[in-house]
Design a protein around this motif. Structure first.
Motif, PDB file in Angstrom:
ATOM      1  N   TYR A 197      24.514  43.697  57.745  1.00  0.00           N
ATOM      2  CA  TYR A 197      25.105  44.777  58.542  1.00  0.00           C
ATOM      3  C   TYR A 197      26.467  44.371  59.091  1.00  0.00           C
ATOM      4  CZ  TYR A 197      20.664  47.316  58.675  1.00  0.00           C
ATOM      5  OH  TYR A 197      19.544  48.015  58.332  1.00  0.00           O
ATOM      6  N   HIS A 198      27.314  45.368  59.232  1.00  0.00           N
ATOM      7  CA  HIS A 198      28.570  45.198  59.965  1.00  0.00           C
ATOM      8  C   HIS A 198      28.590  46.236  61.091  1.00  0.00           C
ATOM      9  CE1 HIS A 198      32.842  45.905  60.996  1.00  0.00           C
ATOM     10  NE2 HIS A 198      32.929  44.594  60.803  1.00  0.00           N
ATOM     11  N   GLN A 199      28.931  45.799  62.285  1.00  0.00           N
ATOM     12  CA  GLN A 199      29.009  46.712  63.421  1.00  0.00           C
ATOM     13  C   GLN A 199      30.362  46.597  64.097  1.00  0.00           C
ATOM     14  OE1 GLN A 199      27.226  45.458  67.297  1.00  0.00           O
ATOM     15  NE2 GLN A 199      26.035  44.020  66.030  1.00  0.00           N
ATOM     16  N   SER A 200      30.804  47.709  64.683  1.00  0.00           N
ATOM     17  CA  SER A 200      32.014  47.727  65.488  1.00  0.00           C
ATOM     18  C   SER A 200      31.709  48.456  66.789  1.00  0.00           C
ATOM     19  CB  SER A 200      33.162  48.414  64.743  1.00  0.00           C
ATOM     20  OG  SER A 200      32.813  49.743  64.392  1.00  0.00           O
ATOM     21  N   ARG A 201      32.305  47.965  67.891  1.00  0.00           N
ATOM     22  CA  ARG A 201      32.043  48.529  69.212  1.00  0.00           C
ATOM     23  C   ARG A 201      33.351  48.931  69.892  1.00  0.00           C
ATOM     24  NH1 ARG A 201      27.075  45.298  72.067  1.00  0.00           N
ATOM     25  NH2 ARG A 201      26.106  44.429  70.208  1.00  0.00           N
ATOM     26  N   SER A 202      33.221  49.873  70.823  1.00  0.00           N
ATOM     27  CA  SER A 202      34.375  50.319  71.591  1.00  0.00           C
ATOM     28  C   SER A 202      34.300  49.778  73.016  1.00  0.00           C
ATOM     29  CB  SER A 202      34.410  51.850  71.643  1.00  0.00           C
ATOM     30  OG  SER A 202      33.276  52.346  72.360  1.00  0.00           O
ATOM     31  N   PRO A 227      35.001  47.087  75.404  1.00  0.00           N
ATOM     32  CA  PRO A 227      36.110  46.630  74.563  1.00  0.00           C
ATOM     33  C   PRO A 227      35.718  46.578  73.093  1.00  0.00           C
ATOM     34  CG  PRO A 227      35.017  44.771  75.550  1.00  0.00           C
ATOM     35  CD  PRO A 227      34.334  45.991  76.101  1.00  0.00           C
ATOM     36  N   GLY A 228      36.709  46.637  72.219  1.00  0.00           N
ATOM     37  CA  GLY A 228      36.439  46.614  70.795  1.00  0.00           C
ATOM     38  C   GLY A 228      35.907  45.260  70.345  1.00  0.00           C
ATOM     39  N   ALA A 229      34.972  45.288  69.418  1.00  0.00           N
ATOM     40  CA  ALA A 229      34.399  44.054  68.873  1.00  0.00           C
ATOM     41  C   ALA A 229      33.820  44.358  67.501  1.00  0.00           C
ATOM     42  CB  ALA A 229      33.333  43.497  69.798  1.00  0.00           C
ATOM     43  N   ASN A 230      33.835  43.367  66.614  1.00  0.00           N
ATOM     44  CA  ASN A 230      33.277  43.503  65.270  1.00  0.00           C
ATOM     45  C   ASN A 230      32.347  42.329  64.995  1.00  0.00           C
ATOM     46  OD1 ASN A 230      34.905  45.821  63.816  1.00  0.00           O
ATOM     47  ND2 ASN A 230      36.386  44.641  65.003  1.00  0.00           N
ATOM     48  N   GLN A 231      31.302  42.587  64.218  1.00  0.00           N
ATOM     49  CA  GLN A 231      30.347  41.520  63.938  1.00  0.00           C
ATOM     50  C   GLN A 231      29.609  41.784  62.637  1.00  0.00           C
ATOM     51  OE1 GLN A 231      27.615  40.277  67.173  1.00  0.00           O
ATOM     52  NE2 GLN A 231      25.953  40.337  65.669  1.00  0.00           N
ATOM     53  N   PRO A 247      18.141  47.964  63.377  1.00  0.00           N
ATOM     54  CA  PRO A 247      17.602  46.664  63.771  1.00  0.00           C
ATOM     55  C   PRO A 247      18.640  45.644  64.223  1.00  0.00           C
ATOM     56  CG  PRO A 247      17.820  46.715  61.403  1.00  0.00           C
ATOM     57  CD  PRO A 247      18.307  48.051  61.899  1.00  0.00           C
ATOM     58  N   ILE A 248      19.935  46.024  64.261  1.00  0.00           N
ATOM     59  CA  ILE A 248      20.950  45.039  64.641  1.00  0.00           C
ATOM     60  C   ILE A 248      20.827  44.639  66.114  1.00  0.00           C
ATOM     61  CG2 ILE A 248      22.574  45.730  62.850  1.00  0.00           C
ATOM     62  CD1 ILE A 248      24.100  47.327  64.944  1.00  0.00           C
ATOM     63  N   SER A 249      20.059  45.411  66.886  1.00  0.00           N
ATOM     64  CA  SER A 249      19.820  45.055  68.285  1.00  0.00           C
ATOM     65  C   SER A 249      19.112  43.713  68.406  1.00  0.00           C
ATOM     66  CB  SER A 249      18.982  46.135  68.970  1.00  0.00           C
ATOM     67  OG  SER A 249      17.785  46.363  68.250  1.00  0.00           O
ATOM     68  N   GLN A 250      18.412  43.282  67.333  1.00  0.00           N
ATOM     69  CA  GLN A 250      17.686  42.018  67.369  1.00  0.00           C
ATOM     70  C   GLN A 250      18.609  40.801  67.222  1.00  0.00           C
ATOM     71  OE1 GLN A 250      13.564  42.759  65.177  1.00  0.00           O
ATOM     72  NE2 GLN A 250      15.261  43.563  63.966  1.00  0.00           N
ATOM     73  N   ASP A 251      19.825  41.021  66.714  1.00  0.00           N
ATOM     74  CA  ASP A 251      20.741  39.921  66.446  1.00  0.00           C
ATOM     75  C   ASP A 251      22.072  40.079  67.177  1.00  0.00           C
ATOM     76  OD1 ASP A 251      19.128  38.606  64.220  1.00  0.00           O
ATOM     77  OD2 ASP A 251      19.369  40.628  63.435  1.00  0.00           O
ATOM     78  N   SER A 252      22.132  40.991  68.141  1.00  0.00           N
ATOM     79  CA  SER A 252      23.394  41.301  68.801  1.00  0.00           C
ATOM     80  C   SER A 252      23.224  41.282  70.309  1.00  0.00           C
ATOM     81  CB  SER A 252      23.892  42.693  68.382  1.00  0.00           C
ATOM     82  OG  SER A 252      23.932  42.829  66.985  1.00  0.00           O
ATOM     83  N   ALA A 253      24.329  41.085  70.990  1.00  0.00           N
ATOM     84  CA  ALA A 253      24.320  41.218  72.448  1.00  0.00           C
ATOM     85  C   ALA A 253      24.060  42.679  72.796  1.00  0.00           C
ATOM     86  CB  ALA A 253      25.663  40.769  73.016  1.00  0.00           C
ATOM     87  N   PRO A 254      23.415  42.956  73.939  1.00  0.00           N
ATOM     88  CA  PRO A 254      23.170  44.346  74.343  1.00  0.00           C
ATOM     89  C   PRO A 254      24.483  45.116  74.464  1.00  0.00           C
ATOM     90  CG  PRO A 254      21.918  42.818  75.708  1.00  0.00           C
ATOM     91  CD  PRO A 254      22.873  41.983  74.904  1.00  0.00           C
ATOM     92  N   ALA A 255      24.411  46.404  74.235  1.00  0.00           N
ATOM     93  CA  ALA A 255      25.591  47.240  74.417  1.00  0.00           C
ATOM     94  C   ALA A 255      25.966  47.287  75.895  1.00  0.00           C
ATOM     95  CB  ALA A 255      25.326  48.647  73.895  1.00  0.00           C
ATOM     96  N   LYS A 275      29.193  51.609  66.049  1.00  0.00           N
ATOM     97  CA  LYS A 275      29.132  52.076  64.665  1.00  0.00           C
ATOM     98  C   LYS A 275      28.636  50.931  63.793  1.00  0.00           C
ATOM     99  CE  LYS A 275      33.093  55.217  65.130  1.00  0.00           C
ATOM    100  NZ  LYS A 275      34.455  55.550  64.616  1.00  0.00           N
ATOM    101  N   ALA A 276      27.853  51.254  62.763  1.00  0.00           N
ATOM    102  CA  ALA A 276      27.333  50.196  61.897  1.00  0.00           C
ATOM    103  C   ALA A 276      27.022  50.737  60.513  1.00  0.00           C
ATOM    104  CB  ALA A 276      26.085  49.561  62.503  1.00  0.00           C
ATOM    105  N   PHE A 277      27.106  49.857  59.519  1.00  0.00           N
ATOM    106  CA  PHE A 277      26.643  50.178  58.178  1.00  0.00           C
ATOM    107  C   PHE A 277      26.010  48.920  57.596  1.00  0.00           C
ATOM    108  CE2 PHE A 277      30.924  48.579  57.344  1.00  0.00           C
ATOM    109  CZ  PHE A 277      30.732  47.746  56.252  1.00  0.00           C
ATOM    110  N   GLY A 278      25.111  49.120  56.630  1.00  0.00           N
ATOM    111  CA  GLY A 278      24.438  47.970  56.037  1.00  0.00           C
ATOM    112  C   GLY A 278      23.814  48.290  54.698  1.00  0.00           C
ATOM    113  N   VAL A 279      23.523  47.226  53.939  1.00  0.00           N
ATOM    114  CA  VAL A 279      22.799  47.346  52.661  1.00  0.00           C
ATOM    115  C   VAL A 279      21.678  46.307  52.689  1.00  0.00           C
ATOM    116  CG1 VAL A 279      24.721  48.233  51.312  1.00  0.00           C
ATOM    117  CG2 VAL A 279      24.451  45.763  51.566  1.00  0.00           C
ATOM    118  N   GLY A 280      20.510  46.689  52.173  1.00  0.00           N
ATOM    119  CA  GLY A 280      19.379  45.774  52.258  1.00  0.00           C
ATOM    120  C   GLY A 280      18.331  46.045  51.196  1.00  0.00           C
TER     121      GLY A 280
END
Length: 343
Positions: free
Chosen positions: A38-43, A45-49, A318-326, A333-338
């Motif tokens: 997965y790739h996520q981006s936040r507003s 502040p902006g962040a990508n992971q 499921p990215i909440s399991q590997d990410s800091a809380p919002a 925003k997020a997209f993924g392939v699995g």
């Protein structure tokens, strides 16, 4: 030589007896292995992971023994798995762990730790099946206990036999001396051909300070209604939930989703909203596609956008399991392939 032959005969007899006992008990090993990149981006502040996140992956043991006259003994032991690390949870059989008796005429009685009724109902009322970025639980099992009780530990569950196309569930959970935890729940499940309709209600005794109240214990009551219908060219799903606590405004959530079969796969769409007092609302839209390589194996891609109100800290599963809380008010925003494999 004769001693070796005797030892081999004895070993063979022992293995045969073990295999016979195993077969009689009807023990089954089963599970699901599911992971995606997965790739996520936040507003703000902006962040990508980037992350490799394990979705709902698990393995378990379940079985039954025929006791005769329509009665059987049953058990289930199911453990969560994190495919990104191979780790299991601290409580090893954290998904379900119970033993019970089942009778064709009288129903089933289970003792142990079991999913609450909202999990069973919402799963059938979700085109994403409580998985991937469109999972319905993103908007149902949120912070501050303003959502459903998804698991009942120290509990007794009774499941009725089927009456036509309907069966019910009833739960009672023991507090075991604690100030909170005296919980109960009820559910009805109707399935007939392409149609499904479910009703789930739970009443949970929780700590007042967790929802901003001074009382040491308050009761949170949650009603959920879910449905689905298969039109052939598409399946439509819907789920509505209301949480009530005396002294607080109601918290509501709704999710509408659809699955459209196309060749060896299907497209999925989900729209959801969680309304809570004090601008703690959240809205989520998700789109996905699953390609079925076989009955047990699929590859998939999905994307989603989550918009939080100024006080909402909801996060995408499921990215909440590997990410800091919002952060409060932060959009994600997020997209993924699995890939998923059932065994």
């Amino acid at each position: 030589m004769s001693h070796k032959i005797h030892r081999h005969i004895a070993l063979g007899a022992l293995l045969a007896c073990s295999a016979s006992a195993f077969a009689q008990s009807g023990v089954t090993v089963y599970g699901r292995a599911d992971a995606a990149v997965y790739h996520q981006s936040r507003s703000n502040p902006g962040a990508n992971q980037w992350s490799l996140s394990s979705d709902t992956s698990y393995f378990g043991l379940r079985g039954n023994e025929d006791l005769g006259a329509g009665l059987s003994a049953t058990f289930k032991l199911e453990s969560q798995l994190d495919l990104s690390s191979g780790a299991s949870s601290a409580a090893f059989f954290n998904r379900e762990a119970y033993v019970g008796l089942s009778d064709r005429r009288l129903g089933t009685l289970q003792l142990g730790s079991m999913w609450g009724p909202s999990v069973w109902i919402s799963g059938k009322a979700d085109a994403f099946g409580r998985a991937q970025l469109g999972a319905v639980q993103t908007l149902l099992q949120g912070a501050n206990n303003r959502g459903n009780t998804f698991k009942f530990d120290n509990a007794v569950q009774y499941i009725t036999p089927k009456f036509g196309n309907v069966f019910g569930r009833a739960y009672v959970q023991a507090a075991e001396g604690a100030a909170t935890g005296r919980n109960y729940a009820l559910a009805l499940d109707y399935s007939s051909g392409p149609a499904f309709l479910g009703l789930a209600f739970d009443s949970a005794q929780i700590a007042g300070p967790t929802v901003g109240l001074a009382a040491p214990a308050v009761r949170a009551k949650t009603l959920g209604i879910g449905g689905a219908y298969n039109f052939g060219v598409a399946r439509l799903h819907g789920y509505y939930q209301r949480n009530q606590i005396a002294g607080l405004a109601d918290a509501n959530s709704a999710n509408v989703s659809a699955a459209i079969p196309v060749g060896s796969g299907e497209f999925r769409l989900a729209l959801g909203k969680w309304s809570r007092p004090g601008d703690a609302d959240a809205r989520r839209v998700a789109l996905g596609y699953a390609h079925f390589l076989s009955k047990r194996t699929q590859v998939y891609a999905n994307l989603a956008q989550l918009k939080n109100g100024s006080r909402s800290t909801s996060m995408l599963f499921p990215i909440s399991q590997d990410s800091a809380p919002a952060l409060a008010g932060q959009d994600v925003k997020a997209f993924g392939v699995g890939m998923r494999h059932m065994f």
